[in-house]
Design an enzyme around this catalytic site. Structure first.
Site, PDB file in Angstrom:
ATOM      1  N   ASP A   1       0.833  -1.201   0.000  1.00  0.00           N
ATOM      2  CA  ASP A   1       0.000   0.000   0.000  1.00  0.00           C
ATOM      3  C   ASP A   1       0.868   1.252   0.000  1.00  0.00           C
ATOM      4  OD1 ASP A   1      -2.403   1.428   0.065  1.00  0.00           O
ATOM      5  OD2 ASP A   1      -2.609   1.296   2.245  1.00  0.00           O
TER       6      ASP A   1
ATOM      7  N   HIS B   1      -5.734  -5.490   1.040  1.00  0.00           N
ATOM      8  CA  HIS B   1      -5.753  -4.251   0.269  1.00  0.00           C
ATOM      9  C   HIS B   1      -4.401  -3.990  -0.396  1.00  0.00           C
ATOM     10  CE1 HIS B   1      -6.545   0.062  -0.499  1.00  0.00           C
ATOM     11  NE2 HIS B   1      -5.356   0.297   0.037  1.00  0.00           N
TER      12      HIS B   1
ATOM     13  N   HIS C   1      -6.735  -1.089  -7.876  1.00  0.00           N
ATOM     14  CA  HIS C   1      -7.160  -1.863  -6.705  1.00  0.00           C
ATOM     15  C   HIS C   1      -8.677  -1.904  -6.625  1.00  0.00           C
ATOM     16  CE1 HIS C   1      -9.015  -1.674  -2.709  1.00  0.00           C
ATOM     17  NE2 HIS C   1      -8.217  -2.683  -2.425  1.00  0.00           N
TER      18      HIS C   1
ATOM     19  N   HIS D   1      -4.341   2.839  -7.000  1.00  0.00           N
ATOM     20  CA  HIS D   1      -5.507   2.604  -6.137  1.00  0.00           C
ATOM     21  C   HIS D   1      -6.790   2.443  -6.945  1.00  0.00           C
ATOM     22  CE1 HIS D   1      -3.127   3.230  -2.523  1.00  0.00           C
ATOM     23  NE2 HIS D   1      -4.187   2.816  -1.835  1.00  0.00           N
TER      24      HIS D   1
END
Length: 381
Positions: A174, A274, A260, A257
């Site tokens: 992340d 995540h 994601h 992101h």
């Protein structure tokens, strides 16, 4: 009129160190007098005694409520009811990113202050003024933005080191995206999650997070596998939590992101952390940028060594599964997604092409570096 305002936001107070959990009551007493604590049974099982002792010492009541597992709109509304019925003046998340996102959203709706005590360093959620809301099935639904950041973020480094190392690994995935996305946002002149143009500070903190992780991630992960707190572990916890949190929010999000979020639309990925999905988004972003071959090669090699996925098969999608790849790409390129902060136009077709090209190339990079071949991920039901 072009946006010209730059914005930097941050939590009121950040506390980190070995044994910090014993100071939770002291810091909460500066915020409110009637806290409600939100933690699932597993988390409460290993920190509950220390939390109770800390609050009792600070002459605060101990009122713990369970977390339902997914930060969905329904779970947020349920927690609002818990806070209201308890007459609480501060809501405290104890756990991982999902608990924290639910508590921030519930605290905002209930009109109380909120604090976070993350027990893992797996995401940069603890410091931010936003929550990621998912459907009850685990698909990305929306970002919710709040007018302020948490009043307190408190991280006990030993608690983090006691958790499975895979959580720290996910946090590295992340946090590594933070610089790649902040760099892209700075180049494009797009606004950030803080609601203005990126500040020099936000962008610099994103870069610092990147530098700290390249120097310390591998030794830190090894130390945490033995549940040890070393200087490298402290640096990685700070990079994953504080530096990445400030860097993504005031530096900017971009393609990684968004991809994601697109990956969450495929059920096969739901069991992954995540940060694992974000790392694949980072690889895809580098492909979209036409990054220099050496930069892409080094990133694939390093994150493979860290233990993060660099191929579609490692997140449960076959590269020739055109339907799933298209679903991910369509969601990633949806209107309003952060992928449009890239310094060039990105379409769903561009994302699909980048994703479909990853596996063959990343596998070759890993072979040449004598790194393990990708292992297909199978969702656990």
């Amino acid at each position: 009129m072009a946006q010209s305002i730059r914005t930097m936001i941050s939590p009121e107070r950040y506390v980190q160190g070995k044994g910090a959990i014993h100071q939770l009551g002291h810091h909460l007493s500066q915020i409110g007098s009637k806290p409600v604590l939100v933690a699932d049974d597993v988390v409460w099982g290993f920190v509950g005694d220390d939390v109770e002792a800390s609050l009792t010492e600070a002459e605060l009541p101990v009122d713990r409520r369970a977390f339902g597992g997914v930060p969905s709109a329904k779970e947020v509304d349920r927690l609002v009811g818990e806070v209201t019925s308890a007459g609480a003046d501060v809501l405290v998340a104890i756990g991982g990113g999902s608990t924290i996102d639910a508590v921030k959203a519930a605290g905002h709706l209930a009109g109380v202050r909120w604090a976070n005590a993350p027990t893992v360093a797996s995401t940069d959620a603890p410091c931010s003024a936003l929550s990621v809301i998912y459907t009850e099935e685990g698909e990305f639904e929306a970002y919710r933005f709040f007018p302020r950041n948490p009043d307190l973020v408190l991280v006990d480094s030993q608690v983090v080191a006691n958790a499975p190392a895979e959580f720290l690994v996910a946090g590295v995935g992340d946090a590594l995206a933070t610089w790649l996305e902040a760099r892209a946002t700075s180049r494009s002149g797009s606004t950030t999650m803080a609601g203005g143009l990126p500040t020099l500070t936000g962008t610099a903190l994103a870069k610092l997070s990147w530098d700290v992780l390249w120097e310390n991630a591998l030794p830190a992960i090894d130390a945490v596998r033995d549940h040890q707190v070393t200087p490298a572990v402290e640096k990685v916890i700070e990079a994953n939590t504080l530096l990445s949190g400030l860097g993504f929010e005031s530096g900017g999000l971009a393609a990684a992101h968004a991809i994601h979020n697109g990956l969450t639309s495929v059920a096969a990925t739901h069991g992954l952390a995540h940060g694992q999905k974000v790392n694949l988004g980072s690889v895809a972003q580098l492909v979209l940028e036409g990054a220099p071959p050496a930069e892409l090669r080094e990133f694939v090699e390093f994150t493979t060594e860290v233990g993060l996925p660099t191929t579609l098969v490692e997140v449960g999608i076959k590269p020739d599964d055109a339907e799933s790849v298209r679903a991910v790409a369509t969601a990633a390129a949806a209107e309003g997604e952060t992928i449009h902060s890239m310094p060039f136009e990105v379409t769903a077709e561009d994302v699909a092409a980048a994703l479909a090209s990853i596996d063959r190339h990343a596998t070759k990079i890993r072979e040449r570096a004598h790194l393990p071949a990708p292992t297909p991920y199978t969702a656990k039901h």
